[in-house]
Design a protein around this motif. Structure first.
Motif, PDB file in Angstrom:
ATOM      1  N   LYS A  29       0.831  -1.206   0.000  1.00 49.30           N
ATOM      2  CA  LYS A  29       0.000   0.000   0.000  1.00 49.30           C
ATOM      3  C   LYS A  29       0.870   1.264   0.000  1.00 49.30           C
ATOM      4  CE  LYS A  29      -4.394   0.849   2.168  1.00 49.30           C
ATOM      5  NZ  LYS A  29      -5.263   0.660   3.306  1.00 49.30           N
ATOM      6  N   PHE A  30       1.920   1.266   0.813  1.00 51.68           N
ATOM      7  CA  PHE A  30       2.855   2.396   0.836  1.00 51.68           C
ATOM      8  C   PHE A  30       3.479   2.597  -0.556  1.00 51.68           C
ATOM      9  CE2 PHE A  30       3.201   1.818   5.536  1.00 51.68           C
ATOM     10  CZ  PHE A  30       2.997   3.135   5.915  1.00 51.68           C
ATOM     11  N   ILE A  31       3.952   1.509  -1.151  1.00 54.40           N
ATOM     12  CA  ILE A  31       4.604   1.578  -2.458  1.00 54.40           C
ATOM     13  C   ILE A  31       3.628   2.128  -3.495  1.00 54.40           C
ATOM     14  CG2 ILE A  31       5.646   0.236  -4.329  1.00 54.40           C
ATOM     15  CD1 ILE A  31       6.479  -1.806  -2.068  1.00 54.40           C
ATOM     16  N   LYS A  32       2.439   1.567  -3.518  1.00 56.11           N
ATOM     17  CA  LYS A  32       1.424   1.988  -4.496  1.00 56.11           C
ATOM     18  C   LYS A  32       1.096   3.472  -4.323  1.00 56.11           C
ATOM     19  CE  LYS A  32      -3.140   0.738  -6.180  1.00 56.11           C
ATOM     20  NZ  LYS A  32      -4.328  -0.085  -5.960  1.00 56.11           N
ATOM     21  N   THR A  33       0.923   3.917  -3.101  1.00 57.04           N
ATOM     22  CA  THR A  33       0.612   5.326  -2.830  1.00 57.04           C
ATOM     23  C   THR A  33       1.727   6.236  -3.321  1.00 57.04           C
ATOM     24  OG1 THR A  33      -0.739   4.745  -0.919  1.00 57.04           O
ATOM     25  CG2 THR A  33       0.101   6.998  -1.007  1.00 57.04           C
ATOM     26  N   VAL A  34       2.967   5.885  -3.021  1.00 55.06           N
ATOM     27  CA  VAL A  34       4.112   6.705  -3.419  1.00 55.06           C
ATOM     28  C   VAL A  34       4.202   6.792  -4.943  1.00 55.06           C
ATOM     29  CG1 VAL A  34       6.651   6.742  -3.478  1.00 55.06           C
ATOM     30  CG2 VAL A  34       5.452   6.371  -1.317  1.00 55.06           C
ATOM     31  N   VAL A  35       4.096   5.660  -5.622  1.00 57.49           N
ATOM     32  CA  VAL A  35       4.246   5.645  -7.079  1.00 57.49           C
ATOM     33  C   VAL A  35       3.082   6.374  -7.754  1.00 57.49           C
ATOM     34  CG1 VAL A  35       4.333   4.133  -9.113  1.00 57.49           C
ATOM     35  CG2 VAL A  35       5.725   3.617  -7.102  1.00 57.49           C
ATOM     36  N   ARG A  37       1.295   8.820  -6.379  1.00 58.41           N
ATOM     37  CA  ARG A  37       1.405  10.242  -6.041  1.00 58.41           C
ATOM     38  C   ARG A  37       2.481  10.946  -6.868  1.00 58.41           C
ATOM     39  NH1 ARG A  37       1.790  11.013  -0.026  1.00 58.41           N
ATOM     40  NH2 ARG A  37      -0.439  10.748  -0.258  1.00 58.41           N
ATOM     41  N   TYR A  38       3.638  10.304  -7.047  1.00 53.12           N
ATOM     42  CA  TYR A  38       4.760  10.963  -7.695  1.00 53.12           C
ATOM     43  C   TYR A  38       4.963  10.524  -9.145  1.00 53.12           C
ATOM     44  CZ  TYR A  38       5.435  12.290  -2.894  1.00 53.12           C
ATOM     45  OH  TYR A  38       5.230  12.785  -1.629  1.00 53.12           O
ATOM     46  N   GLN A  39       4.162   9.571  -9.611  1.00 51.32           N
ATOM     47  CA  GLN A  39       4.192   9.115 -11.004  1.00 51.32           C
ATOM     48  C   GLN A  39       5.553   8.582 -11.438  1.00 51.32           C
ATOM     49  OE1 GLN A  39       1.276   9.005 -13.149  1.00 51.32           O
ATOM     50  NE2 GLN A  39       0.580   9.054 -11.018  1.00 51.32           N
ATOM     51  N   THR A  40       6.275   8.002 -10.499  1.00 52.83           N
ATOM     52  CA  THR A  40       7.559   7.375 -10.796  1.00 52.83           C
ATOM     53  C   THR A  40       7.911   6.415  -9.667  1.00 52.83           C
ATOM     54  OG1 THR A  40       9.882   7.728 -11.407  1.00 52.83           O
ATOM     55  CG2 THR A  40       8.972   9.176  -9.689  1.00 52.83           C
ATOM     56  N   ALA A  41       8.746   5.448  -9.997  1.00 46.30           N
ATOM     57  CA  ALA A  41       9.310   4.559  -8.985  1.00 46.30           C
ATOM     58  C   ALA A  41      10.809   4.807  -8.827  1.00 46.30           C
ATOM     59  CB  ALA A  41       9.052   3.095  -9.363  1.00 46.30           C
ATOM     60  N   ASP A  42      11.317   5.844  -9.472  1.00 43.19           N
ATOM     61  CA  ASP A  42      12.737   6.180  -9.376  1.00 43.19           C
ATOM     62  C   ASP A  42      13.007   6.782  -7.997  1.00 43.19           C
ATOM     63  OD1 ASP A  42      15.196   7.673  -9.395  1.00 43.19           O
ATOM     64  OD2 ASP A  42      15.141   7.646 -11.587  1.00 43.19           O
ATOM     65  N   ASP A  48      13.585  13.629  -4.239  1.00 43.58           N
ATOM     66  CA  ASP A  48      13.440  15.033  -4.597  1.00 43.58           C
ATOM     67  C   ASP A  48      12.013  15.514  -4.317  1.00 43.58           C
ATOM     68  OD1 ASP A  48      14.548  17.441  -5.681  1.00 43.58           O
ATOM     69  OD2 ASP A  48      13.473  17.045  -7.552  1.00 43.58           O
ATOM     70  N   PHE A  49      11.016  14.716  -4.688  1.00 41.87           N
ATOM     71  CA  PHE A  49       9.612  15.087  -4.458  1.00 41.87           C
ATOM     72  C   PHE A  49       9.292  15.245  -2.975  1.00 41.87           C
ATOM     73  CE2 PHE A  49       8.560  13.169  -8.750  1.00 41.87           C
ATOM     74  CZ  PHE A  49       8.188  14.364  -9.339  1.00 41.87           C
ATOM     75  N   VAL A  50       9.894  14.410  -2.130  1.00 44.57           N
ATOM     76  CA  VAL A  50       9.605  14.498  -0.691  1.00 44.57           C
ATOM     77  C   VAL A  50      10.591  15.436   0.027  1.00 44.57           C
ATOM     78  CG1 VAL A  50       8.449  12.256  -0.592  1.00 44.57           C
ATOM     79  CG2 VAL A  50      10.890  12.387  -0.061  1.00 44.57           C
ATOM     80  N   ASN A  51      11.330  16.201  -0.782  1.00 45.59           N
ATOM     81  CA  ASN A  51      12.223  17.230  -0.259  1.00 45.59           C
ATOM     82  C   ASN A  51      13.253  16.656   0.717  1.00 45.59           C
ATOM     83  OD1 ASN A  51      13.151  19.871  -0.236  1.00 45.59           O
ATOM     84  ND2 ASN A  51      11.954  20.394   1.588  1.00 45.59           N
ATOM     85  N   THR A  52      13.853  15.539   0.319  1.00 47.16           N
ATOM     86  CA  THR A  52      14.873  14.896   1.144  1.00 47.16           C
ATOM     87  C   THR A  52      16.222  15.009   0.463  1.00 47.16           C
ATOM     88  OG1 THR A  52      13.275  13.368   2.090  1.00 47.16           O
ATOM     89  CG2 THR A  52      15.579  12.719   2.216  1.00 47.16           C
ATOM     90  N   GLU A  53      17.139  15.643   1.144  1.00 47.33           N
ATOM     91  CA  GLU A  53      18.491  15.824   0.624  1.00 47.33           C
ATOM     92  C   GLU A  53      19.214  14.484   0.610  1.00 47.33           C
ATOM     93  OE1 GLU A  53      22.527  18.081   2.161  1.00 47.33           O
ATOM     94  OE2 GLU A  53      20.568  18.920   2.715  1.00 47.33           O
ATOM     95  N   ILE A  54      20.018  14.270  -0.424  1.00 45.91           N
ATOM     96  CA  ILE A  54      20.872  13.086  -0.517  1.00 45.91           C
ATOM     97  C   ILE A  54      22.313  13.573  -0.520  1.00 45.91           C
ATOM     98  CG2 ILE A  54      21.560  11.105  -1.907  1.00 45.91           C
ATOM     99  CD1 ILE A  54      18.713  11.247  -3.165  1.00 45.91           C
ATOM    100  N   ASP A  55      23.089  13.074   0.418  1.00 47.69           N
ATOM    101  CA  ASP A  55      24.515  13.401   0.490  1.00 47.69           C
ATOM    102  C   ASP A  55      25.318  12.121   0.327  1.00 47.69           C
ATOM    103  OD1 ASP A  55      24.089  16.112   0.909  1.00 47.69           O
ATOM    104  OD2 ASP A  55      24.151  15.927   3.091  1.00 47.69           O
TER     105      ASP A  55
END
Length: 160
Positions: A29-35, A37-42, A48-55
């Protein structure tokens, strides 16, 4: 499975017919909602969509990734050793699994061989998300979990 859509892949994943363990329906359900909502599984686009920085940092052989918080803002740290390798996708998806399925949870790990509930859920999230990324990129689902490992790296026994 040629011409397989995302929902068909998720059904196969939840039934265990992909060669991996059955994925918990709440994780699906989490996976389906995310994909949806954001129209991608990348996972890089999702971060980037959830505004999370990657370092990227030198972390030695392990961990491959981790989440830290600066105030309330999560930051995903990925190991420089996996930069520009397929493994970066699965590892980032795993860390996103922690962020999405277990929001705000910190200090859940005790070491490389810890396979507690949190790690199991993050692995399931990453496996499902990578399956949908495979569909997104190829137009059909992988034949097995091992196709995902080959395409996106990070067999589960290598994750932190």
């Amino acid at each position: 499975m040629k011409n397989e859509n995302n929902l068909e892949w998720l059904k196969r994943l939840s039934s265990g017919s992909t060669g991996s363990r059955n994925v918990n329906k709440s994780i699906i359900k989490f996976i389906k909602t995310v994909v949806e909502r954001y129209q991608t599984a990348d996972p890089f686009q999702i971060a980037d969509f959830v505004n999370t920085e990657i370092d990227w940092m030198d972390l030695g052989k392990h961990p491959l990734g981790k989440i830290i918080y600066y105030g309330n803002q999560p930051i995903i740290i990925l190991n420089n050793d996996i930069k520009d390798t397929p493994q970066q996708y699965f590892t980032l998806a795993h860390e996103l699994g922690h962020l999405i399925v277990q929001p705000g949870l910190t200090a859940y790990q005790t070491g490389r061989f810890n396979h507690d509930v949190c790690e199991y859920q993050a692995n399931q999230f990453a496996t499902g998300l990578m399956g949908l990324l495979y569909v997104e990129e190829n137009g059909y689902g992988p034949d097995s979990y091992y196709d995902l490992v080959h395409h996106y790296g990070s067999p589960v026994n290598e994750l932190d």
